[in-house]
Scaffold this motif. Structure first.
Motif, mmCIF file in Angstrom:
data_model
loop_
_atom_site.group_PDB
_atom_site.id
_atom_site.type_symbol
_atom_site.label_atom_id
_atom_site.label_comp_id
_atom_site.label_asym_id
_atom_site.label_seq_id
_atom_site.Cartn_x
_atom_site.Cartn_y
_atom_site.Cartn_z
ATOM 1 N N SER A 129 0.842 -1.207 0.000
ATOM 2 C CA SER A 129 0.000 0.000 0.000
ATOM 3 C C SER A 129 0.871 1.248 0.000
ATOM 4 N N VAL A 130 1.962 1.194 0.758
ATOM 5 C CA VAL A 130 2.847 2.352 0.905
ATOM 6 C C VAL A 130 3.537 2.690 -0.426
ATOM 7 N N ILE A 136 0.098 7.487 -6.472
ATOM 8 C CA ILE A 136 -1.292 7.937 -6.637
ATOM 9 C C ILE A 136 -1.320 9.460 -6.749
ATOM 10 N N ARG A 137 -2.075 9.956 -7.758
ATOM 11 C CA ARG A 137 -1.996 11.402 -7.963
ATOM 12 C C ARG A 137 -2.740 12.159 -6.877
ATOM 13 N N ARG A 192 -0.622 17.722 -0.133
ATOM 14 C CA ARG A 192 -0.671 19.003 -0.831
ATOM 15 C C ARG A 192 0.713 19.474 -1.253
ATOM 16 N N SER A 193 1.706 19.317 -0.351
ATOM 17 C CA SER A 193 3.018 19.877 -0.679
ATOM 18 C C SER A 193 3.916 18.900 -1.436
ATOM 19 N N ARG A 194 3.767 17.603 -1.212
ATOM 20 C CA ARG A 194 4.661 16.618 -1.854
ATOM 21 C C ARG A 194 3.937 15.654 -2.796
ATOM 22 N N GLY A 195 2.614 15.734 -2.833
ATOM 23 C CA GLY A 195 1.862 14.836 -3.706
ATOM 24 C C GLY A 195 1.677 13.449 -3.140
ATOM 25 N N SER A 196 2.190 13.204 -1.934
ATOM 26 C CA SER A 196 2.133 11.861 -1.356
ATOM 27 C C SER A 196 2.317 11.945 0.155
#
Length: 477
Positions: A129-130, A136-137, A192-196
């Motif tokens: 999952s990680v 995942i966008r 929000r800041s890193r996408g992940s």
């Protein structure tokens, strides 16, 4: 100009606000108004003559992060270092946390070994999952339920079992209604800041308040504490604050002082109390539950009152139990129960494991706390006003028997019904806050919102909100 500041609510948030206000020369008088006969709000410890301590409210406090350091700094300022009971990273209560799923206790995966193996109740290794999560966008919504966010990024199994349980343990709330943006800001910010989430956690998403550590906070970091308590229970903290504040001449503490109404009066407030006493203040810091503040504001501020009333709260039953001997089949911090397993039973804390110092002197005992209700209180027990303590006690001891295989009866018990004790930051909470604070600023109301209803429900968050409210008036102290 020197100001008279009234602080409404003598829980840990109100006490913290007074503590910080009292350091400033710009405040001529601070008046703390508390409707009950005691200070500390939900921080409430039972101290028995034989040395046993039981918490009816919050227990261990986490030392991590800026707000964790801030609380430890305050512990130092109050001279409570010698009272502290730390739990270190390699302690069994730090390493072992359990989930009760499909009638069985499962240790939560921990460490790298736990991530790469399939560990029940999960059907595949967490690492899968990680790793997928990184790809995942980014979501496009301004806010999302905690459950939807975790399902989208980590899959439905982690959402249904782990996150569902976590939200019950922290907020006594429903992950399908709670806001990820307000309940878990680091997760929201990481995406929000890193996408992940994973990249955000690894690289940090920046921001957040800066708090310089005291020697005690440095020690907590160096020794890797995971939580701490105090020798005579968490109530020691508000008691020490009360003692300190009583010695400061500009501070007035009033209990049995229920606020009946607030009215604006030439740039300040007139505060009417139950017994027709009225007092004047230049500024009010309210740490009251949002709906209570709503009921005392002037009718002209109805838009604000309506927003305040929309912040829901839940009721939690806390049952403290003491058993003879060591009766646990496992050792660890405790176990949580997902809503799919048993909605009314949130979890059981094995208090004797992290804090054996709170056991009675003489003879081995096991102290447990069973937490029940929350967002599922009414559907499980009916209306809080009509449920009996015996019903709650029976339900708690049955859970201990079935979940932990304990066949003996407790030798001591205490049932506390904490009505409306935890605010619920439902979807869109951030927007409600923005509207409320915008209204206050547009109408030049000399009012600051603090306490658990707004910016975090943990002990650390509430203490920090009191500090932030005070410094908003006086500047950094």
């Amino acid at each position: 100009m020197q100001k008279v500041v009234a602080v409404l609510g003598g829980g840990i948030g109100g006490l913290s606000a007074c503590h910080h206000l009292s350091k400033s020369p710009n405040v001529s008088k601070i008046v703390l108004l508390e409707r009950s006969g005691r200070w500390g709000g939900w921080l409430s410890s039972i101290r028995r003559d034989d040395g046993a301590v039981f918490e009816q409210g919050p227990r261990g406090v986490r030392p991590a992060g800026a707000t964790g350091r801030n609380t430890l700094n305050m512990v130092s300022e109050l001279g409570l270092e010698s009272e502290i009971l730390p739990v270190l990273k390699d302690h069994v209560a730090s390493k072992n946390r359990f989930l009760y799923v499909k009638g069985q206790l499962h240790k939560m995966p921990s460490g790298p070994g736990g991530a790469i193996r399939t560990i029940p109740p999960f059907s595949r290794p967490i690492i899968q999952s990680v790793l997928k999560e990184i790809l995942i966008r980014k979501g496009t919504e301004e806010d999302e339920s905690v459950h939807a966010f975790v399902t989208r990024r980590l899959g439905s199994e982690l959402a249904d079992i782990a996150i569902d349980s976590l939200c019950r343990g922290v907020f006594a709330g429903d992950s399908r209604q709670l806001s990820v943006r307000s309940c878990f800001p680091p997760l929201y910010e990481a995406e929000r800041s890193r996408g992940s989430i994973v990249l955000g956690m690894l690289m940090g998403s920046g921001g957040g308040p800066k708090v310089d550590p005291s020697d005690l906070a440095k020690r907590a970091s160096k020794e890797s504490w995971t939580q701490w308590s105090l020798k005579r229970g968490m109530q020691t903290f508000p008691e020490a604050l009360e003692d300190t504040l009583k010695r400061r001449e500009r501070v007035e503490l009033h209990h049995h002082a229920k606020v009946k109404s607030l009215n604006t009066n030439s740039g300040g407030w007139e505060i009417k109390l139950d017994d027709d006493i009225s007092l004047k203040a230049d500024h009010v810091i309210s740490t009251l539950p949002a709906s209570e503040l709503a009921s005392v504001l002037p009718s002209a501020a109805q838009p604000l009152s309506d927003q305040l009333r929309s912040i829901a709260t839940v009721t939690v039953a806390v049952v403290n139990l003491e058993y003879e001997g060591f009766i646990l089949p496992v050792t660890g911090f405790g176990h949580l129960v997902p809503s799919s397993e048993d909605p009314g039973l949130l979890g059981v804390v094995y208090d004797s494991v992290p804090f054996p110092q709170h056991n009675r002197s003489g003879g081995l005992t096991t102290r447990l706390t069973v937490m029940m209700g929350g967002a599922w209180f009414e559907q499980t027990f009916g209306h809080p006003d009509s449920v009996t303590k015996q019903t709650l006690l029976d339900r708690a001891t049955r859970a201990v028997t079935s979940h932990l295989g304990v066949n003996s009866q407790p030798v001591w018990s205490c049932v506390a019904l904490l009505k409306n004790c935890i605010p619920q930051y439902h979807l869109g909470h951030w927007k409600r806050l923005e509207k409320m604070r915008q209204y206050i600023s547009n109408h030049n109301l000399p009012l600051t919102l603090a306490g658990a209803s707004y910016d975090g429900v943990s002990v650390n968050d509430v203490i920090f909100s009191g500090r932030t409210a005070a410094e908003g008036l006086t500047g950094k102290t």
